[in-house]
Design a protein around this motif. Sequence first.
Motif, PDB file in Angstrom:
ATOM      1  N   ASP A  38      12.946 -58.734 -38.706  1.00 51.96           N
ATOM      2  CA  ASP A  38      12.409 -59.189 -37.415  1.00 51.96           C
ATOM      3  C   ASP A  38      11.743 -60.551 -37.595  1.00 51.96           C
ATOM      4  O   ASP A  38      10.523 -60.668 -37.651  1.00 51.96           O
ATOM      5  CB  ASP A  38      11.419 -58.149 -36.894  1.00 51.96           C
ATOM      6  N   THR A  39      12.571 -61.588 -37.692  1.00 52.74           N
ATOM      7  CA  THR A  39      12.077 -62.932 -37.962  1.00 52.74           C
ATOM      8  C   THR A  39      11.102 -63.444 -36.902  1.00 52.74           C
ATOM      9  O   THR A  39      10.085 -64.041 -37.262  1.00 52.74           O
ATOM     10  CB  THR A  39      13.252 -63.908 -38.159  1.00 52.74           C
ATOM     11  N   PRO A  40      11.357 -63.254 -35.594  1.00 53.05           N
ATOM     12  CA  PRO A  40      10.397 -63.785 -34.619  1.00 53.05           C
ATOM     13  C   PRO A  40       8.979 -63.239 -34.809  1.00 53.05           C
ATOM     14  O   PRO A  40       8.005 -63.996 -34.750  1.00 53.05           O
ATOM     15  CB  PRO A  40      10.976 -63.367 -33.264  1.00 53.05           C
ATOM     16  N   TYR A  41       8.849 -61.944 -35.058  1.00 51.19           N
ATOM     17  CA  TYR A  41       7.520 -61.373 -35.267  1.00 51.19           C
ATOM     18  C   TYR A  41       6.944 -61.812 -36.616  1.00 51.19           C
ATOM     19  O   TYR A  41       5.761 -62.107 -36.726  1.00 51.19           O
ATOM     20  CB  TYR A  41       7.558 -59.849 -35.172  1.00 51.19           C
ATOM     21  N   ALA A  42       7.780 -61.853 -37.649  1.00 53.64           N
ATOM     22  CA  ALA A  42       7.310 -62.294 -38.965  1.00 53.64           C
ATOM     23  C   ALA A  42       6.805 -63.735 -38.893  1.00 53.64           C
ATOM     24  O   ALA A  42       5.754 -64.056 -39.455  1.00 53.64           O
ATOM     25  CB  ALA A  42       8.430 -62.174 -39.991  1.00 53.64           C
ATOM     26  N   LEU A  43       7.521 -64.578 -38.174  1.00 49.93           N
ATOM     27  CA  LEU A  43       7.117 -65.970 -37.998  1.00 49.93           C
ATOM     28  C   LEU A  43       5.781 -66.058 -37.276  1.00 49.93           C
ATOM     29  O   LEU A  43       4.877 -66.782 -37.693  1.00 49.93           O
ATOM     30  CB  LEU A  43       8.202 -66.728 -37.232  1.00 49.93           C
ATOM     31  N   ARG A  44       5.631 -65.305 -36.212  1.00 44.30           N
ATOM     32  CA  ARG A  44       4.376 -65.313 -35.455  1.00 44.30           C
ATOM     33  C   ARG A  44       3.213 -64.824 -36.306  1.00 44.30           C
ATOM     34  O   ARG A  44       2.125 -65.402 -36.299  1.00 44.30           O
ATOM     35  CB  ARG A  44       4.522 -64.450 -34.195  1.00 44.30           C
ATOM     36  N   ILE A  45       3.439 -63.785 -37.080  1.00 44.09           N
ATOM     37  CA  ILE A  45       2.381 -63.259 -37.943  1.00 44.09           C
ATOM     38  C   ILE A  45       1.984 -64.303 -38.985  1.00 44.09           C
ATOM     39  O   ILE A  45       0.794 -64.555 -39.205  1.00 44.09           O
ATOM     40  CB  ILE A  45       2.819 -61.944 -38.609  1.00 44.09           C
ATOM     41  N   CYS A  46       2.962 -64.948 -39.616  1.00 44.02           N
ATOM     42  CA  CYS A  46       2.656 -65.977 -40.623  1.00 44.02           C
ATOM     43  C   CYS A  46       1.829 -67.106 -40.024  1.00 44.02           C
ATOM     44  O   CYS A  46       0.798 -67.489 -40.579  1.00 44.02           O
ATOM     45  CB  CYS A  46       3.947 -66.540 -41.224  1.00 44.02           C
ATOM     46  N   ILE A  47       2.266 -67.616 -38.896  1.00 47.73           N
ATOM     47  CA  ILE A  47       1.541 -68.732 -38.286  1.00 47.73           C
ATOM     48  C   ILE A  47       0.154 -68.286 -37.834  1.00 47.73           C
ATOM     49  O   ILE A  47      -0.827 -68.997 -38.039  1.00 47.73           O
ATOM     50  CB  ILE A  47       2.363 -69.359 -37.148  1.00 47.73           C
ATOM     51  N   SER A  48       0.048 -67.111 -37.254  1.00 50.87           N
ATOM     52  CA  SER A  48      -1.264 -66.601 -36.825  1.00 50.87           C
ATOM     53  C   SER A  48      -2.209 -66.460 -38.011  1.00 50.87           C
ATOM     54  O   SER A  48      -3.389 -66.809 -37.917  1.00 50.87           O
ATOM     55  CB  SER A  48      -1.112 -65.251 -36.120  1.00 50.87           C
ATOM     56  N   GLN A  49      -1.707 -65.960 -39.128  1.00 54.83           N
ATOM     57  CA  GLN A  49      -2.533 -65.803 -40.320  1.00 54.83           C
ATOM     58  C   GLN A  49      -2.995 -67.160 -40.849  1.00 54.83           C
ATOM     59  O   GLN A  49      -4.137 -67.302 -41.285  1.00 54.83           O
ATOM     60  CB  GLN A  49      -1.743 -65.066 -41.411  1.00 54.83           C
TER      61      GLN A  49
END
Length: 123
Positions: free
Chosen positions: A47-58
């Motif tokens: 799930d790249t879109p969620y993984a990307l959002r989590i990385c940037i949020s972190q």
Amino acid sequence: MGDRTNFHFRVDENNLLSLYSHWGGYSRKQDLARALNAAMPRIQMGDTPYALRICISQLVGADWTEETGYGLEVNNPMGAEEEHGYLEVDFTRGIVLDDGMEKEFKEFISYYLTPASATATIE
């Protein structure tokens, strides 16, 4: 003055999202390891879109409401000005390009994540 770096996130063969950090250069590898570790459940699901959002949020953390400190760009592999170089997260290949070397996500996380900064268990 700053501590500039860029985090590049390759989401497919043609698209790259870059997060510029004005103050994150010195701790960029540990910060990215923490972010990838937090996103690992979504990475494992593909799930790249969620993984990307989590990385940037972190990486941005509590600074979302600030006017300065971070910026986003699309498809600019040169990124903004930087002092520490950049890291590229390639979701298509499951690797981080780190100073010209390729490391699989789990290898990168294990190498740079300190126990005190872990948010979840690496599986």
